[in-house]
Design a protein around this motif. Structure first.
Motif, short mmCIF file in Angstrom:
data_model
loop_
_atom_site.label_atom_id
_atom_site.label_comp_id
_atom_site.label_asym_id
_atom_site.label_seq_id
_atom_site.Cartn_x
_atom_site.Cartn_y
_atom_site.Cartn_z
N GLN A 41 11.30 -52.94 -32.26
CA GLN A 41 10.01 -53.28 -31.65
C GLN A 41 9.99 -54.77 -31.30
OE1 GLN A 41 7.72 -51.50 -35.02
NE2 GLN A 41 6.57 -50.48 -33.40
N LEU A 42 9.93 -55.03 -30.01
CA LEU A 42 10.00 -56.39 -29.47
C LEU A 42 8.91 -56.59 -28.43
CD1 LEU A 42 13.87 -56.47 -28.91
CD2 LEU A 42 12.64 -57.74 -30.68
N PRO A 43 8.52 -57.84 -28.14
CA PRO A 43 7.55 -58.08 -27.06
C PRO A 43 8.13 -57.59 -25.73
CG PRO A 43 7.80 -60.03 -28.44
CD PRO A 43 8.89 -59.09 -28.83
N PRO A 44 7.36 -56.84 -24.95
CA PRO A 44 7.90 -56.23 -23.73
C PRO A 44 7.74 -57.05 -22.45
CG PRO A 44 5.75 -55.31 -24.18
CD PRO A 44 6.03 -56.29 -25.30
N VAL B 197 -1.84 -54.39 -26.42
CA VAL B 197 -2.93 -55.33 -26.61
C VAL B 197 -3.47 -55.82 -25.27
CG1 VAL B 197 -3.65 -57.51 -27.67
CG2 VAL B 197 -1.97 -56.05 -28.83
N THR B 198 -2.58 -56.02 -24.29
CA THR B 198 -2.98 -56.46 -22.95
C THR B 198 -2.44 -55.47 -21.92
OG1 THR B 198 -1.00 -57.81 -22.55
CG2 THR B 198 -2.84 -58.86 -23.71
N PRO B 199 -3.15 -55.27 -20.81
CA PRO B 199 -2.67 -54.30 -19.83
C PRO B 199 -1.52 -54.81 -18.98
CG PRO B 199 -4.67 -55.33 -19.03
CD PRO B 199 -4.47 -55.83 -20.44
N GLY C 99 0.96 -58.85 -32.02
CA GLY C 99 1.05 -57.42 -32.30
C GLY C 99 1.47 -56.57 -31.13
N GLN C 100 1.58 -57.13 -29.94
CA GLN C 100 1.98 -56.31 -28.79
C GLN C 100 3.50 -56.16 -28.75
OE1 GLN C 100 -0.08 -55.74 -24.96
NE2 GLN C 100 1.33 -57.30 -24.24
N VAL C 101 3.97 -54.92 -28.90
CA VAL C 101 5.39 -54.64 -28.95
C VAL C 101 5.69 -53.33 -28.24
CG1 VAL C 101 5.86 -55.89 -31.11
CG2 VAL C 101 5.14 -53.48 -31.20
#
Length: 463
Positions: A150-153, A250-252, A259-261
């Motif tokens: 799980q990593l930032p996309p 978390v964001t579109p 926490g966005q992963v």
């Protein structure tokens, strides 16, 4: 925003299905194409960027918006070594336990590949923290490296945004942008150049999302969809429906947020689902086009935009990849460079996702993706799959529990083939009297293919 005459590429990838989506606003800078982007700290949490200009495309300036940026993943200070000198921070290690959705081997850390005699070896200079090579139609995973990490996309998350919102609005629907629609975008957001109080078609907005990774286009489409919060909730539900269990939204637009992963595995699921849609295929394969500009002397102007996917549009150090047809790139300070691409050679269509190469050279994510494409096309018939891309819950149930939904309403518990053999076949089991009883023949294999039309790109109006 600069205007220019760039030839239109209304490229449609495979031939196929539907569209829709929202976007944000902000200021932007006119720069030549083929520029590199470097982050500079502008705030304790967020980071801004400067753009370094490169050669203009065929003498024509187009807007290259800054790529998405956010808080760094690690402290900037370099730890001292035992001799009192300085050395680079140690790269983070993948977690010991990762999801096993798609096959047990995909949950293991490190590189997973099972070569047959005569198979080419994987490239030895891959530096991405996570990557995966899969067959876009059968879903077989040919090789992977930390697939479920799980990593930032970054902006590759816009594929999930498109999966969620694109089918909702007809492409010829028009929308007049309100000032509030463009509020709330992160500092340094990439923009296509949408202006408040001007109208745009849904088709225009999606081209802004895919070609320029425009957060202003995402926020506008989100406004059309009932707002950012509602859109984020729907994106999370869509991820769950696609069995993308590594993803937290978390964001579109993919802008960094705590926490966005996502994961290389989940991003491949988003791409594979989107490519079933004809409009998605068109947008993600378009190389360049004209975008609506401002009104001057009562007349609406246009300006040229080019796709920032460098395997599609090319750059001074990267050539367009033969057979490439999308899908989405991204970059933030926290995520590094991320990219999911689809390409076709002969009858075979492959998906490759690469996340955060440790080697920080210009266009490194594209270079490593191209190497994995080359390997995948050469090795496709000479490897045993190490897993598979699972189908949505509507077809297979919850992949976390091994639930395979088969034969209409009959749901049976299943166990994944940890070796990934037979394309990630499921061993069907039934619960009888509290005990698991293997059904007739010990195994019921499910082979799910998602046929895709032939990939294609349209350039210069030639269809």
């Amino acid at each position: 925003m600069g205007s220019g005459s760039i030839r239109r590429s209304a490229g449609a990838l495979f031939r196929g299905v539907v569209s829709g989506a929202p976007a944000p606003t902000g200021t932007f800078t006119d720069v030549p194409t083929s520029s590199a982007v470097h982050p500079i700290t502008a705030a304790p949490v967020r980071r801004r960027i400067l753009t370094r200009t490169g050669a203009a495309l065929a003498g024509t300036a187009v807007l290259l918006p800054p790529l998405l940026l956010a808080a760094p993943a690690h402290a900037d200070e370099k730890p001292k070594d035992g001799k009192g000198g300085q050395h680079a921070p140690k790269a983070p290690a993948p977690p010991a336990g990762m999801s096993k959705v798609g096959g047990g081997r995909l949950g293991q850390a490190g590189t997973q590949v099972q070569l047959k005699p005569g198979a080419p070896k994987l490239p030895d200079d891959l530096t991405a923290r996570s990557w995966i090579v899969s067959d876009a139609e059968s879903g077989k995973v040919l090789a992977s490296h930390n697939a479920h990490w799980q990593l930032p996309p970054a902006s590759t998350l816009k594929m999930l945004f498109a999966d969620t919102v694109l089918p909702k609005f007809p492409k010829d629907q028009k929308y007049t942008v309100k000032p509030a629609d463009l509020a709330g975008m992160g500092d340094g957001s990439s923009l296509v150049g949408i202006k408040e109080n001007l109208s745009y078609t849904v088709h225009d907005l999606w081209l802004g999302v895919f070609l320029r990774s425009g957060n202003d286009a995402v926020h506008t489409l989100s406004a059309m969809n009932g707002g950012t919060a509602k859109t984020v909730q729907e994106m999370q539900k869509q991820a769950e429906a696609l069995n993308a269990t590594d993803t937290h939204v978390v964001t579109p637009d993919g802008y960094d947020a705590p926490g966005q992963v996502s994961s290389a595995y989940d991003l491949s699921l988003f791409a594979r689902a989107g490519l079933q849609n004809a409009d998605f295929r068109e947008y993600c394969s378009t190389v360049s086009t004209q975008f609506p500009g401002e009104v001057k002397d009562g007349k609406r102007g246009t300006f040229g935009i080019q796709n920032t996917n460098r395997l599609l549009s090319g750059d001074y150090d990267v050539k367009p990849y033969p057979g490439i047809a999308g899908v989405k790139n991204g970059y933030t300070t926290n995520a590094g460079s991320t990219f999911t691409g689809v390409a076709q050679r002969g009858e075979r269509k492959l998906l490759v996702t690469v996340m955060n190469p440790e080697k920080k050279e210009h266009n490194e994510a594209y270079k490593e993706t191209a190497k994995l494409f080359d390997w995948g096309f050469a090795a496709a018939d000479k490897v045993e799959p190490v897993g598979r891309l699972v189908g949505p819950r509507s077809e297979e149930g919850d992949a976390r529990t091994g639930g395979a939904k088969l034969d209409g309403d009959r749901t049976r518990a299943g166990l994944e083939d940890a070796s990934g053999g037979s394309g990630g076949a499921w061993t069907a089991l039934a619960i009888t009297g509290g005990a698991l009883v293997v059904l007739g023949g010990l195994a019921l294999l499910v082979h799910r293919r998602w046929p895709l039309p032939e990939l294609m790109r349209r350039r210069g109006g030639k269809h």
